[in-house]
Write a protein that holds these residues in place. Sequence first.
Motif, PDB file in Angstrom:
ATOM      1  N   HIS A 176      -1.843  25.734  23.553  1.00  0.00           N
ATOM      2  CA  HIS A 176      -3.298  25.804  23.703  1.00  0.00           C
ATOM      3  C   HIS A 176      -3.944  24.756  22.816  1.00  0.00           C
ATOM      4  O   HIS A 176      -3.453  24.451  21.722  1.00  0.00           O
ATOM      5  CB  HIS A 176      -3.823  27.187  23.317  1.00  0.00           C
ATOM      6  CG  HIS A 176      -3.488  28.257  24.296  1.00  0.00           C
ATOM      7  ND1 HIS A 176      -4.306  28.594  25.351  1.00  0.00           N
ATOM      8  CD2 HIS A 176      -2.398  29.070  24.385  1.00  0.00           C
ATOM      9  CE1 HIS A 176      -3.748  29.573  26.043  1.00  0.00           C
ATOM     10  NE2 HIS A 176      -2.590  29.878  25.475  1.00  0.00           N
TER      11      HIS A 176
ATOM     12  N   SER B 271      -8.719  26.585  23.013  1.00  0.00           N
ATOM     13  CA  SER B 271      -8.935  27.595  24.056  1.00  0.00           C
ATOM     14  C   SER B 271      -9.724  28.771  23.491  1.00  0.00           C
ATOM     15  O   SER B 271      -9.587  29.120  22.308  1.00  0.00           O
ATOM     16  CB  SER B 271      -7.598  28.103  24.593  1.00  0.00           C
ATOM     17  OG  SER B 271      -6.862  27.062  25.185  1.00  0.00           O
TER      18      SER B 271
ATOM     19  N   ILE C 145      -9.984  32.699  23.796  1.00  0.00           N
ATOM     20  CA  ILE C 145      -9.043  33.728  24.236  1.00  0.00           C
ATOM     21  C   ILE C 145      -9.604  35.105  23.918  1.00  0.00           C
ATOM     22  O   ILE C 145     -10.047  35.377  22.793  1.00  0.00           O
ATOM     23  CB  ILE C 145      -7.671  33.532  23.560  1.00  0.00           C
ATOM     24  CG1 ILE C 145      -6.998  32.278  24.136  1.00  0.00           C
ATOM     25  CG2 ILE C 145      -6.786  34.759  23.729  1.00  0.00           C
ATOM     26  CD1 ILE C 145      -5.670  31.960  23.521  1.00  0.00           C
TER      27      ILE C 145
END
Length: 704
Positions: free
Chosen positions: A109, A112, A114
């Motif tokens: 990632h 990102s 999340i």
Amino acid sequence: MRSWVPPPRGLRSCLALLLILNAGVVSTRRQEPYYGRLIGRLTQYAHGIRGTVYAVDENTVFVRNFAYDGTGPDAYFWVGDTPQPSPEGILVPYPEDYTTRDPPILTAHSNSDILLRLPAGKRLRDIKWISVWCRRFTVNFGDVFIPPGLDPPRPRVLPEFKRLAHSLRSGNISVLDAKTFYIPNLHYDGAGPDAYFWVGNGSEPNPFGTKVPNEMGSMNPLRGYQGEDIEIQLPGKLTAYDIDWLAVWCVEYRHNFGHVFIPKDLDVPPALGQTKITTSSTTSQTPFNAANNCKEILDKRLQVKWEIQGDQVQITLSARLRKEQYMAFGISGAEGRPAMLGADVVVAFWDTRADQPRVADYTISHLAQCDGERGVCPDARLGGSNDAVLVSGQQKNGVTTITYRRPLAAKEPSKDKEILTSRSQSVIAAFGPLNSRYEANAHSFMDTTRNDVQLDFGANNDNTCLGLAELDTSGPAPWPARVIAGVTNLTARIGPAGGVRGYTPITGHPSWGIAWYINDMLIPEIYVERGKTYTFVVEGGDDRTNPAKFHPFYISDSPEGGFGQKKEEDQRKQRVFAGVAYDNEQYPYPTAVGRYCEWTHKTIDQASTSETFEDYMKTLQLECNEGEPAILNWTVAHETPDLVYYQCYTHNNLGWKIHVVDPGTPIPFPIDQRAGLSSATIFPPLTTFAILTLLTALRNVVER
């Protein structure tokens, strides 16, 4: 240049007060972006771990700008309650909706965002840390610790909808997050012609609001609700911090059917996708994006919409169905051609006995009616399971729409077929009548797809539909207008306008969902005789603070009514015969103001399915507030015009015609209403004056 002069001290005080008040208003609005209560930053030990962690609610955390190089051999998000991250923790799957047997290993990632939902009912108070953990080598790549006493944002419970009109009521409404409202036990008769969920600012709901999509994500006017639990989401960038109220509002007539106020001190979770729209009612509607995929088949008579949802597919069927007719759709029994034998279909129909939609999973082993062992049979009748789960259903403008879910996998290989998401496959569809068991009648199962129809269930934005539900403008015939004659004592109450069969088709005028009921008849045409006195017992409401239930009764020559809302020059254009008086300053006021009585729906509006008005009345119930009715006595003057109207003083288009006739005039009762009436009622006996007039006219004809 003029020099600046400071405002007077009093004005300065007012300005200062306004600034303070405005500052207070601004401080109640949460600044965006808001990700929840800050937990802290992930500490990096290996593999480039980075990110800021927030508490969204007690079960959910949000990792902002998460980074990880993805080279760990067995890394997962990991939580626990030990003093330090350890093998005794619990795995947090990401992504949550994985389709493999085991949770996927964490991939690379770079910045990102999340969302992590704690597993197995765990709450933030139950854990001490969050880690990126390698199970195989028991290594902690990075972690953050939960601060002691962390108080995550929580949903906020509000009061129920204020009950003002159209049987609107609910349980206590909850703000689940900054964009999502949960409305339990929602009741609304669906009779408002242009009603929507509506939000805005101000001390009361007003026309300067914003429409909110319904639980299906649709901007169509609201349907009726009968005790359903629904969730709705604010559109665009709007949040609960930006509004003062949520209402059910009629846009066309600017009427508030009910509302709830939003507190200024909200501290609810941010809307980051953690709140999934769900409903507890099997017939309530769940929003989904199936409209992105839509295909018209069976000569464009059937619309099929679909969307993959994890290991399920959600399908919506829309068609014009006759009474006790089904629509069927599913996987063909052969690839590359439409084959009924061996097909796996779902049969959907509207159960007129229970007035609700039904879906059933079928297997077609023989082109014959099901005998309990073979034929066109519901799986459940053959000892299998009904894998089709009803999501929603509605009937509108002659179109039946039913939504259901079914598994992608073939759970019973002898009866089911797998739905593919990697390529197109052949599908079939059919129409036909239901038999006495409310099962598909195999003998009419031949109104089916003739050519091979291929559908790619894994597609996105495959939409060739033109809007089937909007093509049908025909509707059931309006009820014949009722007639009242020879009666001097009448009651005037409020009731529903009768939808596609009632007020608007009878009068040609728009309606905002309610109308006058005279002697418990929907807007009958009343015949009165000049020189007689008529008494109206009026129960249209006396609460001036609630416009939706304040309907004073009056009689004028206006086919529209609404005297009290007109400008003075427009009032002068109306000739009023009863129900309006003037005070010492020559301001008009209504005189027929009494308690409120309303015919309300026992469930939802069933006008479209009620063949006669008498059938419709069986679906209504009378509800009256405490208090006394108003009495309006009207002596019909000899100079009264032949046609006047009974109306509402405060609103347009609630009433209808009063025919003013001379004594002895025949009354044109509708044919279906003549049963039980004497000939003297239809053709009253002539008075002596009328007989002499008739004889004089005949003598004049003879003399000519």
